[in-house]
Design a protein around this motif. Structure first.
Motif, mmCIF file in Angstrom:
data_model
loop_
_atom_site.group_PDB
_atom_site.id
_atom_site.type_symbol
_atom_site.label_atom_id
_atom_site.label_comp_id
_atom_site.label_asym_id
_atom_site.label_seq_id
_atom_site.Cartn_x
_atom_site.Cartn_y
_atom_site.Cartn_z
ATOM 1 N N THR A 70 0.881 -1.265 -0.099
ATOM 2 C CA THR A 70 0.266 -0.024 -0.100
ATOM 3 C C THR A 70 0.972 1.417 0.064
ATOM 4 O O THR A 70 0.421 2.231 -0.829
ATOM 5 C CB THR A 70 -0.940 -0.003 1.137
ATOM 6 O OG1 THR A 70 -1.829 -1.300 1.323
ATOM 7 C CG2 THR A 70 -1.848 1.311 1.047
ATOM 8 N N LEU A 92 -4.823 2.617 -4.391
ATOM 9 C CA LEU A 92 -5.137 1.837 -3.239
ATOM 10 C C LEU A 92 -5.693 0.374 -3.986
ATOM 11 O O LEU A 92 -5.745 -0.629 -3.791
ATOM 12 C CB LEU A 92 -6.140 2.014 -2.380
ATOM 13 C CG LEU A 92 -5.702 3.220 -1.694
ATOM 14 C CD1 LEU A 92 -6.738 3.776 -0.716
ATOM 15 C CD2 LEU A 92 -4.666 2.853 -0.699
ATOM 16 N N ALA A 95 -2.880 -1.631 -5.167
ATOM 17 C CA ALA A 95 -2.378 -2.170 -3.627
ATOM 18 C C ALA A 95 -3.143 -3.440 -3.386
ATOM 19 O O ALA A 95 -2.449 -4.400 -3.200
ATOM 20 C CB ALA A 95 -2.289 -1.158 -2.610
#
Length: 317
Positions: A70, A92, A95
């Motif tokens: 992240t 994100l 991630a």
């Protein structure tokens, strides 16, 4: 980026705000595995204009991979262009994909919190934007009072909000580690956001729950008052958290804001009256963000360490 078990030397950067005024940001951070954990599953990012803490969870190394992935995606985003909610959410999503690609992250519950602030100078008025998924926290020290800016995504916070637990009961609740939102293979990746004005003398504390398990809000404020240098404040809070047990990984960022020559706004009589009679939670639906922060500060000072929250607002609106 993730750092080892030692505080950074404080770093500074000058920024020209849209009004032409120069602001100086000074920050430091540290992460430590604590006294009970075998590995450190926390990570942090201090890359202007974004300052973030991530607290990983799941499996032996799954949480470490989740938090590192992240932070890595957010760091790449900072290098590519303006930091915006849309850019953060795209990072994100990437991630989440990275986390899912690791065989070590297949355990149910693997994921990470992500919490922090960034400076937005794209509009006529510069603002801070706090973001949050999970139960890591952003605090704001303003006018010698401390307010929790983010709202925990946790089971105990939901119970407090529903009136089924008092803040004092929540402190040592057996389900205190159960979070309701995280960045992970089976989770969404849209944070809550809070927009704040830029004010001279403000100090942000961004931290994982390894700090707030060991220090009350008033304890955090105590060390901020003692140490004007961000690196010294980080070091002191980290040492105190370890002395108090260090039951979890501990990550702390302290970010100072200086706007030389800025005239701090005087609160109106109505705002003073509100601050005397209500908390931020009481007024979340009735006041704007700036008013809510002033109100939360008054409530935090009176409670001497009681955990509070500020209303959530989406900066894209």
């Amino acid at each position: 980026m993730p750092v080892s078990d030692a505080p950074q030397t404080a770093q500074s950067q000058s920024v020209t705000l849209p009004t032409g005024v120069e602001a100086v940001l000074t920050w430091a951070g540290a992460t430590h595995r604590g006294r009970k954990r075998d590995i450190n599953q926390d990570a942090l990012l201090t890359a202007y204009p974004l300052f973030v803490v991530a607290d990983g969870m799941g499996g032996h190394i799954g949480g470490e991979i989740a938090s590192a992935s992240t932070v890595d995606r957010l760091q790449r985003m900072v290098g590519k262009g303006p930091v915006t909610p849309e850019a953060i959410e795209k990072a994100l999503v990437k991630a989440v994909r990275d986390i899912g690609d690791h065989p070590e992250t297949t355990d149910e519950g693997t994921g990470t919190t992500v919490t922090g602030v960034y400076l937005d100078i794209t509009d006529d008025d510069a603002t801070w934007v706090a973001l949050n998924i999970g139960d890591s926290r952003v605090y704001l020290q303003r006018d010698d009072a401390l307010a929790q800016v983010t709202t925990d995504h946790s089971l105990v916070q939901e119970l407090v909000a529903a009136g089924r637990l008092s803040p004092e009961e929540a402190e040592n609740h057996p389900y205190g580690n159960v979070i309701t939102r995280a960045v992970g293979p089976s989770e969404g990746a849209v944070p809550d956001y809070v927009r704040l004005d830029v004010r001279d003398g403000d100090r942000f504390v961004i931290c994982s729950d390894g700090l707030t398990k060991e220090l009350t809000d008033y304890g955090i404020l105590h060390f901020l008052r003692l140490h004007a240098d961000p690196a010294a404040a980080v070091d002191a809070m980290l040492e105190a958290a370890l002395e108090n047990g260090g039951r979890d990984n501990i990550t702390i960022v302290v970010l100072d804001v200086a706007v030389p020559g800025q005239q701090a706004p005087e609160p109106s009589e109505a705002r003073r009256a509100t601050a005397e009679t209500a908390t931020a939670a009481d007024t979340a639906e009735a006041v704007d963000t700036a008013d809510a922060i002033d109100t939360a500060e008054a409530g935090e000072s009176a409670a001497e360490g009681r955990r509070g929250s500020s209303p959530v607002g989406d900066p894209r609106q």
